[in-house]
Design a protein around this motif. Structure first.
Motif, PDB file in Angstrom:
ATOM      1  N   GLU A 168     -13.136 -12.026  24.390  1.00  0.00           N
ATOM      2  CA  GLU A 168     -12.038 -12.805  23.798  1.00  0.00           C
ATOM      3  C   GLU A 168     -11.184 -13.377  24.937  1.00  0.00           C
ATOM      4  OE1 GLU A 168      -9.784 -12.002  19.733  1.00  0.00           O
ATOM      5  OE2 GLU A 168      -9.002 -10.718  21.332  1.00  0.00           O
ATOM      6  N   ASN A 177      -8.996 -15.623  25.368  1.00  0.00           N
ATOM      7  CA  ASN A 177      -7.592 -16.000  25.183  1.00  0.00           C
ATOM      8  C   ASN A 177      -6.770 -14.909  24.507  1.00  0.00           C
ATOM      9  OD1 ASN A 177      -7.713 -18.592  26.393  1.00  0.00           O
ATOM     10  ND2 ASN A 177      -8.732 -19.377  24.569  1.00  0.00           N
ATOM     11  N   ASN A 178      -7.150 -13.659  24.721  1.00  0.00           N
ATOM     12  CA  ASN A 178      -6.378 -12.536  24.186  1.00  0.00           C
ATOM     13  C   ASN A 178      -5.066 -12.443  24.972  1.00  0.00           C
ATOM     14  OD1 ASN A 178      -5.349  -9.796  23.892  1.00  0.00           O
ATOM     15  ND2 ASN A 178      -7.289  -9.297  22.902  1.00  0.00           N
ATOM     16  N   THR A 179      -3.987 -12.913  24.361  1.00  0.00           N
ATOM     17  CA  THR A 179      -2.723 -13.050  25.098  1.00  0.00           C
ATOM     18  C   THR A 179      -2.173 -11.702  25.568  1.00  0.00           C
ATOM     19  OG1 THR A 179      -1.541 -13.101  22.973  1.00  0.00           O
ATOM     20  CG2 THR A 179      -2.021 -15.207  24.020  1.00  0.00           C
ATOM     21  N   ASN A 181      -1.727 -11.002  29.491  1.00  0.00           N
ATOM     22  CA  ASN A 181      -0.383 -10.723  30.007  1.00  0.00           C
ATOM     23  C   ASN A 181      -0.320  -9.375  30.717  1.00  0.00           C
ATOM     24  OD1 ASN A 181       2.674 -11.288  30.025  1.00  0.00           O
ATOM     25  ND2 ASN A 181       2.529  -9.258  29.098  1.00  0.00           N
ATOM     26  N   ARG A 215      -2.267 -19.073  31.541  1.00  0.00           N
ATOM     27  CA  ARG A 215      -2.994 -19.299  30.284  1.00  0.00           C
ATOM     28  C   ARG A 215      -2.183 -18.770  29.094  1.00  0.00           C
ATOM     29  NH1 ARG A 215      -8.825 -16.636  29.914  1.00  0.00           N
ATOM     30  NH2 ARG A 215      -8.955 -17.549  32.005  1.00  0.00           N
ATOM     31  N   VAL A 216      -1.501 -17.651  29.295  1.00  0.00           N
ATOM     32  CA  VAL A 216      -0.674 -17.067  28.234  1.00  0.00           C
ATOM     33  C   VAL A 216       0.524 -17.959  27.936  1.00  0.00           C
ATOM     34  CG1 VAL A 216       0.737 -15.089  27.576  1.00  0.00           C
ATOM     35  CG2 VAL A 216      -1.385 -14.721  28.822  1.00  0.00           C
ATOM     36  N   GLU A 261       0.900 -21.066  28.454  1.00  0.00           N
ATOM     37  CA  GLU A 261       0.475 -22.310  27.814  1.00  0.00           C
ATOM     38  C   GLU A 261       0.282 -22.114  26.314  1.00  0.00           C
ATOM     39  OE1 GLU A 261      -2.982 -23.310  30.047  1.00  0.00           O
ATOM     40  OE2 GLU A 261      -1.866 -24.311  31.664  1.00  0.00           O
ATOM     41  N   GLN A 262      -0.152 -20.903  25.923  1.00  0.00           N
ATOM     42  CA  GLN A 262      -0.344 -20.615  24.501  1.00  0.00           C
ATOM     43  C   GLN A 262       0.966 -20.304  23.802  1.00  0.00           C
ATOM     44  OE1 GLN A 262      -3.906 -18.153  23.324  1.00  0.00           O
ATOM     45  NE2 GLN A 262      -4.070 -17.839  25.516  1.00  0.00           N
ATOM     46  N   GLU A 263       1.870 -19.611  24.498  1.00  0.00           N
ATOM     47  CA  GLU A 263       3.139 -19.196  23.891  1.00  0.00           C
ATOM     48  C   GLU A 263       4.280 -19.500  24.849  1.00  0.00           C
ATOM     49  OE1 GLU A 263       3.412 -15.624  21.658  1.00  0.00           O
ATOM     50  OE2 GLU A 263       1.248 -15.342  21.567  1.00  0.00           O
ATOM     51  N   TYR A 308       6.250 -13.069  28.121  1.00  0.00           N
ATOM     52  CA  TYR A 308       5.188 -13.776  28.835  1.00  0.00           C
ATOM     53  C   TYR A 308       5.761 -14.664  29.936  1.00  0.00           C
ATOM     54  CZ  TYR A 308       2.261 -12.234  24.907  1.00  0.00           C
ATOM     55  OH  TYR A 308       1.594 -11.489  23.973  1.00  0.00           O
TER      56      TYR A 308
END
Length: 249
Positions: free
Chosen positions: A123, A125-127, A131, A153-154, A156-158, A164
């Motif tokens: 997975e 993109n498992n934030t 993190n 990457r984290v 950018e998602q949140e 984060y």
């Protein structure tokens, strides 16, 4: 949702003559929701005796064990429980994540990094894992380029998650990019980090290294008022500077 009221009924059902797996699963889940981790561990052991081929019981019991500092036991449970996972990828991810956290707690860093990487293979993109893994690497001062990549990457998602943002700022700080670190730690503060003792302490550290010693001291004192009782923080307040080994953060 009256979780505490349900516990005694679930205990009766789970330990009764007509016990079913679902009662044990629900009981352990309620212990988790209500943060009764010792009971989660103790009843988890009982549940495993009755249903030794149910991997979720090993997972839940191990979480309870971790929370009551029985880390060796948690690792043993997780390793044994993996034998029953079969083709459930989400369950495997949860096992790998808990094993990574447990080995980190035991300072078995290479094993911890290995399990974090296994999660990310399944997975990417498992934030939570991205993190935690990147933050742990920053604390060790290891593989900072990888840590920065994962943390970016984290974010950018949140982009509005204070925790984060703090991780990303902290890695930038560790890499010596103070200007950018200050920018992101201030974003963390604006997005609710002003109530988080650790984030506020990091803010103080970054301010200090940026030449803002008076403001740094103010933030360190605020962190302490939020419940931070670490020796490292007390040193900063007493001496108005960072300790010789700043990796304690």
């Amino acid at each position: 949702n009256k979780f505490k009221e349900s516990i005694n009924h679930l205990k009766t059902l789970a330990e009764g003559d007509n016990s079913k797996y679902i009662y044990w699963d629900q009981l352990l889940s309620v212990f988790s929701i209500t943060s009764q981790f010792r009971d989660m561990y103790v009843y988890g052991l009982k549940a495993i005796k009755q249903y030794p081929q149910k991997p979720r019981l090993y997972l839940l019991a191990s979480i309870g064990a971790l929370q009551v500092n029985k880390v060796d036991t948690a690792i043993h449970m997780l390793e044994k429980g993996q034998d029953y996972i079969r083709n459930d990828q989400q369950m495997q991810i949860q096992f790998y994540t808990q094993l990574a956290e447990a080995h980190h707690e035991m300072k078995n860093f290479s094993q911890s990094w290995n399990y974090f990487e296994k999660v990310l293979q399944l997975e990417p993109n498992n934030t939570l894992v991205l993190n935690n893994f990147s933050y742990y690497l920053s604390l060790r001062g290891e593989k900072l380029d990888k840590a920065l990549k994962y943390s970016r990457r984290v974010v950018e998602q949140e982009p509005e998650n204070a925790v984060y943002l703090d991780t990303y700022a902290w890695i930038l700080y560790k890499k010596g990019n103070l200007e950018k670190a200050l920018k992101f730690i201030e974003q963390a503060i604006k997005n609710g980090g002003y109530d988080d003792a650790d984030i506020v302490e990091h803010y103080g550290d970054i301010l200090f290294q940026s030449g803002e010693s008076d403001e740094a001291l103010q933030q360190w004192r605020k962190s302490q008022s939020l419940g931070n009782s670490s020796k490292s923080l007390q040193y900063k307040i007493n001496n108005k500077k960072l300790p010789p080994d700043t990796n304690e953060n």
